[in-house]
Design a protein around this motif. Structure first.
Motif, mmCIF file in Angstrom:
data_model
loop_
_atom_site.group_PDB
_atom_site.id
_atom_site.type_symbol
_atom_site.label_atom_id
_atom_site.label_comp_id
_atom_site.label_asym_id
_atom_site.label_seq_id
_atom_site.Cartn_x
_atom_site.Cartn_y
_atom_site.Cartn_z
ATOM 1 N N GLN A 53 0.817 -1.215 0.000
ATOM 2 C CA GLN A 53 0.000 0.000 0.000
ATOM 3 C C GLN A 53 0.852 1.268 0.000
ATOM 4 O O GLN A 53 0.484 2.279 -0.593
ATOM 5 C CB GLN A 53 -0.919 0.004 1.219
ATOM 6 N N GLU A 54 2.016 1.200 0.643
ATOM 7 C CA GLU A 54 2.853 2.386 0.819
ATOM 8 C C GLU A 54 3.924 2.541 -0.256
ATOM 9 O O GLU A 54 4.456 3.646 -0.439
ATOM 10 C CB GLU A 54 3.526 2.333 2.196
ATOM 11 N N SER A 55 4.263 1.477 -0.974
ATOM 12 C CA SER A 55 5.405 1.498 -1.882
ATOM 13 C C SER A 55 5.131 2.307 -3.145
ATOM 14 O O SER A 55 4.023 2.300 -3.679
ATOM 15 C CB SER A 55 5.785 0.066 -2.275
ATOM 16 N N ARG A 56 6.161 2.992 -3.633
ATOM 17 C CA ARG A 56 6.060 3.687 -4.922
ATOM 18 C C ARG A 56 6.439 2.763 -6.068
ATOM 19 O O ARG A 56 6.328 3.128 -7.236
ATOM 20 C CB ARG A 56 6.948 4.930 -4.931
ATOM 21 N N HIS A 57 6.936 1.559 -5.740
ATOM 22 C CA HIS A 57 7.225 0.555 -6.754
ATOM 23 C C HIS A 57 6.024 -0.371 -6.925
ATOM 24 O O HIS A 57 5.161 -0.447 -6.051
ATOM 25 C CB HIS A 57 8.453 -0.278 -6.347
#
Length: 255
Positions: A53-57
């Protein structure tokens, strides 16, 4: 260039966050992170889902029963969509925030290299640096290099995905299928006339005491079988005799 990082987990709540943080900190943008879970019973999936949910990947999570580590690795291998892939299992980390940048910049050849490789640091259970791996990567790597042992750790062994998919891990090996896989990949590189590129950089941190260490005797038996298959009986026996002599010499020096 898109890079697929494949992380295998099973009840890895103690170590997974460290691995995820190292991927999240990468300066390189085009990363696909595959988390292949064996139906963990602890908080592994909760940690992975929060990271997703938090990852930019791009993060893909798959959790289902498997037949062991290498079966799970084969699942990740087949799902990978990057140009290159690397296995970074729970507890292992990328060495620095610019590690994937270093790998990407190493691609200066056309056609693209079959393998991009580097060195590995050994860490303790908390991720603290202990020392560089005893086996050091050679300046020029070929499939014959592994006669001397696994000179490049598979966490620092980035393979072109189209080649990697041709060679799933051999499930007859429970502890050392990664050695066999690396050799087969490098044989294919030679067959196609593709280069293997040395980054001259430390690419990964490997936690001391993994599966190979825990099952040392069984792993050695498998490695002997693998080396005999690829290099023949005579060369395998000669090299193992040298391994014994080398250990004795080291022990004498330390004494």
């Amino acid at each position: 260039m898109k890079v697929s990082i494949i992380t295998i987990t099973f009840n890895a709540g103690r170590t997974l966050q460290r691995t995820l943080d190292s991927v999240a900190s990468q300066t390189y943008q085009d990363i696909e992170h595959l988390i292949i879970d064996g139906v963990s019973k602890d908080d592994t999936l909760a940690i992975a889902e929060r990271y997703q949910q938090e990852s930019r990947h791009e993060v893909i999570i798959q959790s289902e029963p498997d037949k062991g580590l290498y079966d799970a690795m084969n699942k990740g291998l087949q799902k990978a969509t990057g140009d290159y892939l690397v296995f970074l299992n729970a507890g292992d980390t990328l060495y620095a925030p610019d590690t994937i940048e270093v790998v990407a910049k190493a691609i200066t050849h056309q056609p693209s290299p079959a393998v991009i490789y580097g060195d590995t640091a050994i860490t303790d259970a908390e991720g603290n640096f202990l020392h560089l791996r005893t086996h050091r990567p050679p300046e020029t790597l070929t499939w014959k290099s592994f006669k001397q042992g696994m000179l490049v750790c598979h966490q620092a062994f980035y393979v072109r995905t189209d080649i990697a998919k041709q060679y799933p891990y051999d499930l007859q090996y429970r502890h050392s299928a990664d050695v066999d896989w690396c050799i087969r990949v490098m044989k294919e590189a030679e067959r196609q006339g593709l280069v293997l590129v040395n980054t001259h950089a430390v690419l990964a941190n490997f936690e001391e005491g993994g599966d190979t260490t825990q099952h040392h005797r069984d792993s050695l038996k498998e490695r002997f079988k693998i080396m005999m298959h690829h290099y023949g009986l005579v060369q395998t026996v000669v090299m193992h005799a040298w391994f014994v002599v080398r250990q004795l010499l080291r022990a004498g020096t330390q004494a």
